[in-house]
Scaffold this motif. Structure first.
Motif, PDB file in Angstrom:
ATOM      1  N   ASN A 142      -5.584  -9.314   5.836  1.00 32.43           N
ATOM      2  CA  ASN A 142      -6.776  -9.324   4.984  1.00 32.43           C
ATOM      3  C   ASN A 142      -6.341  -9.600   3.551  1.00 32.43           C
ATOM      4  N   TYR A 143      -7.043 -10.526   2.883  1.00 34.75           N
ATOM      5  CA  TYR A 143      -6.686 -10.884   1.517  1.00 34.75           C
ATOM      6  C   TYR A 143      -7.926 -11.342   0.755  1.00 34.75           C
ATOM      7  N   CYS A 144      -7.788 -11.467  -0.540  1.00 32.71           N
ATOM      8  CA  CYS A 144      -8.845 -11.965  -1.410  1.00 32.71           C
ATOM      9  C   CYS A 144      -8.327 -13.248  -2.061  1.00 32.71           C
ATOM     10  N   ASP A 145      -9.160 -14.279  -2.113  1.00 31.84           N
ATOM     11  CA  ASP A 145      -8.713 -15.541  -2.694  1.00 31.84           C
ATOM     12  C   ASP A 145      -8.802 -15.560  -4.215  1.00 31.84           C
ATOM     13  N   TRP A 146      -9.374 -14.517  -4.801  1.00 36.66           N
ATOM     14  CA  TRP A 146      -9.576 -14.497  -6.240  1.00 36.66           C
ATOM     15  C   TRP A 146      -8.783 -13.382  -6.935  1.00 36.66           C
ATOM     16  N   GLY A 147      -8.628 -12.245  -6.298  1.00 40.85           N
ATOM     17  CA  GLY A 147      -8.044 -11.068  -6.939  1.00 40.85           C
ATOM     18  C   GLY A 147      -6.569 -11.214  -7.258  1.00 40.85           C
ATOM     19  N   GLY A 148      -6.155 -10.564  -8.343  1.00 39.64           N
ATOM     20  CA  GLY A 148      -4.767 -10.620  -8.768  1.00 39.64           C
ATOM     21  C   GLY A 148      -3.838  -9.808  -7.888  1.00 39.64           C
ATOM     22  N   SER A 149      -4.365  -8.765  -7.222  1.00 38.03           N
ATOM     23  CA  SER A 149      -3.510  -7.954  -6.356  1.00 38.03           C
ATOM     24  C   SER A 149      -3.152  -8.691  -5.071  1.00 38.03           C
ATOM     25  N   SER A 150      -3.846  -9.789  -4.783  1.00 43.63           N
ATOM     26  CA  SER A 150      -3.566 -10.581  -3.579  1.00 43.63           C
ATOM     27  C   SER A 150      -2.639 -11.752  -3.857  1.00 43.63           C
ATOM     28  N   ARG A 151      -2.079 -11.826  -5.046  1.00 44.01           N
ATOM     29  CA  ARG A 151      -1.226 -12.955  -5.404  1.00 44.01           C
ATOM     30  C   ARG A 151      -0.014 -13.046  -4.478  1.00 44.01           C
ATOM     31  N   GLY A 152       0.597 -11.906  -4.185  1.00 47.59           N
ATOM     32  CA  GLY A 152       1.781 -11.905  -3.328  1.00 47.59           C
ATOM     33  C   GLY A 152       1.469 -12.286  -1.898  1.00 47.59           C
TER      34      GLY A 152
ATOM     35  N   VAL B 102      -4.002 -13.303  12.713  1.00 46.99           N
ATOM     36  CA  VAL B 102      -5.326 -13.703  12.233  1.00 46.99           C
ATOM     37  C   VAL B 102      -5.385 -13.425  10.743  1.00 46.99           C
ATOM     38  N   THR B 103      -5.896 -14.381   9.966  1.00 47.20           N
ATOM     39  CA  THR B 103      -6.105 -14.166   8.537  1.00 47.20           C
ATOM     40  C   THR B 103      -7.600 -14.038   8.284  1.00 47.20           C
ATOM     41  N   GLU B 104      -7.966 -13.034   7.506  1.00 49.31           N
ATOM     42  CA  GLU B 104      -9.368 -12.806   7.183  1.00 49.31           C
ATOM     43  C   GLU B 104      -9.522 -12.753   5.668  1.00 49.31           C
ATOM     44  N   LEU B 105     -10.499 -13.498   5.177  1.00 47.63           N
ATOM     45  CA  LEU B 105     -10.812 -13.495   3.760  1.00 47.63           C
ATOM     46  C   LEU B 105     -11.834 -12.402   3.497  1.00 47.63           C
ATOM     47  N   VAL B 106     -11.423 -11.388   2.732  1.00 47.53           N
ATOM     48  CA  VAL B 106     -12.300 -10.276   2.369  1.00 47.53           C
ATOM     49  C   VAL B 106     -12.305 -10.209   0.851  1.00 47.53           C
ATOM     50  N   ARG B 107     -13.367 -10.665   0.255  1.00 49.53           N
ATOM     51  CA  ARG B 107     -13.409 -10.747  -1.210  1.00 49.53           C
ATOM     52  C   ARG B 107     -13.656  -9.388  -1.843  1.00 49.53           C
ATOM     53  N   GLY B 108     -12.981  -9.173  -2.961  1.00 48.55           N
ATOM     54  CA  GLY B 108     -13.171  -7.952  -3.722  1.00 48.55           C
ATOM     55  C   GLY B 108     -12.444  -6.740  -3.174  1.00 48.55           C
ATOM     56  N   GLN B 109     -11.566  -6.921  -2.202  1.00 46.22           N
ATOM     57  CA  GLN B 109     -10.811  -5.815  -1.619  1.00 46.22           C
ATOM     58  C   GLN B 109      -9.319  -6.069  -1.803  1.00 46.22           C
ATOM     59  N   HIS B 110      -8.554  -4.996  -1.826  1.00 46.39           N
ATOM     60  CA  HIS B 110      -7.103  -5.135  -1.911  1.00 46.39           C
ATOM     61  C   HIS B 110      -6.570  -5.662  -0.583  1.00 46.39           C
TER      62      HIS B 110
ATOM     63  N   GLU C  28      -4.162   1.564  15.868  1.00 48.86           N
ATOM     64  CA  GLU C  28      -4.106   0.633  14.745  1.00 48.86           C
ATOM     65  C   GLU C  28      -3.289   1.251  13.623  1.00 48.86           C
ATOM     66  N   ARG C  29      -2.551   0.404  12.915  1.00 51.96           N
ATOM     67  CA  ARG C  29      -1.850   0.826  11.712  1.00 51.96           C
ATOM     68  C   ARG C  29      -2.225  -0.137  10.607  1.00 51.96           C
ATOM     69  N   VAL C  30      -2.585   0.410   9.462  1.00 50.47           N
ATOM     70  CA  VAL C  30      -2.966  -0.392   8.310  1.00 50.47           C
ATOM     71  C   VAL C  30      -1.969  -0.114   7.191  1.00 50.47           C
ATOM     72  N   VAL C  31      -1.425  -1.183   6.614  1.00 51.16           N
ATOM     73  CA  VAL C  31      -0.460  -1.070   5.526  1.00 51.16           C
ATOM     74  C   VAL C  31      -1.027  -1.823   4.328  1.00 51.16           C
ATOM     75  N   CYS C  32      -1.165  -1.132   3.202  1.00 47.59           N
ATOM     76  CA  CYS C  32      -1.643  -1.753   1.976  1.00 47.59           C
ATOM     77  C   CYS C  32      -0.494  -2.531   1.339  1.00 47.59           C
ATOM     78  N   VAL C  33      -0.729  -3.787   1.000  1.00 51.30           N
ATOM     79  CA  VAL C  33       0.308  -4.627   0.406  1.00 51.30           C
ATOM     80  C   VAL C  33      -0.117  -5.089  -0.988  1.00 51.30           C
ATOM     81  N   ARG C  34      -0.819  -4.241  -1.688  1.00 50.22           N
ATOM     82  CA  ARG C  34      -1.317  -4.556  -3.031  1.00 50.22           C
ATOM     83  C   ARG C  34      -0.151  -4.738  -4.003  1.00 50.22           C
TER      84      ARG C  34
END
Length: 119
Positions: free
Chosen positions: A15-25, A47-55, A67-73
């Motif tokens: 999951n990533y955002c195409d606009w946010g700065g925390s998604s640059r990496g 699978v890649t999912e575009l989720v705008r406005g989220q880390h 399920e395991r979720v890892v924040c990569v902000r």
């Protein structure tokens, strides 16, 4: 990790955002490292999912329906690759905290070992 020769990670969701700065990496990771990661792991559905406005995060879905979720902000692409590899290598089991240091069904007849020596 493979349990009896079967990889336990079924699906990796990016999951990533195409606009946010925390998604640059993670955007750099998707361009540079993700195609090679897919080729090395043909058993894995990525699978890649575009989720705008989220880390950004990585979600691993395992065969035992955990399920395991890892924040990569704000992580660099190499760290994100390391996190994706850790998700792939784990079994997907829940982490169980042990209540005592040593768990056994048959405690020792001699007693538990201690560092104190009384003479």
């Amino acid at each position: 990790m493979a349990l009896r020769g079967v990889w336990q990670l079924q699906k990796l969701v990016v999951n990533y955002c195409d606009w946010g700065g925390s998604s640059r990496g993670i955007r750099a990771f998707m361009e540079a490292h993700l195609p090679a990661f897919k080729e090395k792991n043909p058993h894995l559905e990525v699978v890649t999912e575009l989720v705008r406005g989220q880390h950004p995060n990585l979600k691993g879905i395992y065969k035992n329906h955990n399920e395991r979720v890892v924040c990569v902000r704000n992580l660099p692409p190499e760290e994100i690759l390391l996190q994706a590899t850790r998700l792939r290598n784990s079994l997907g089991r829940k982490v169980v905290k042990l209540r005592t240091r040593h768990v056994t069904k048959r405690p020792s007849v001699q007693g538990t070992w201690t560092t104190d020596l009384k003479m």
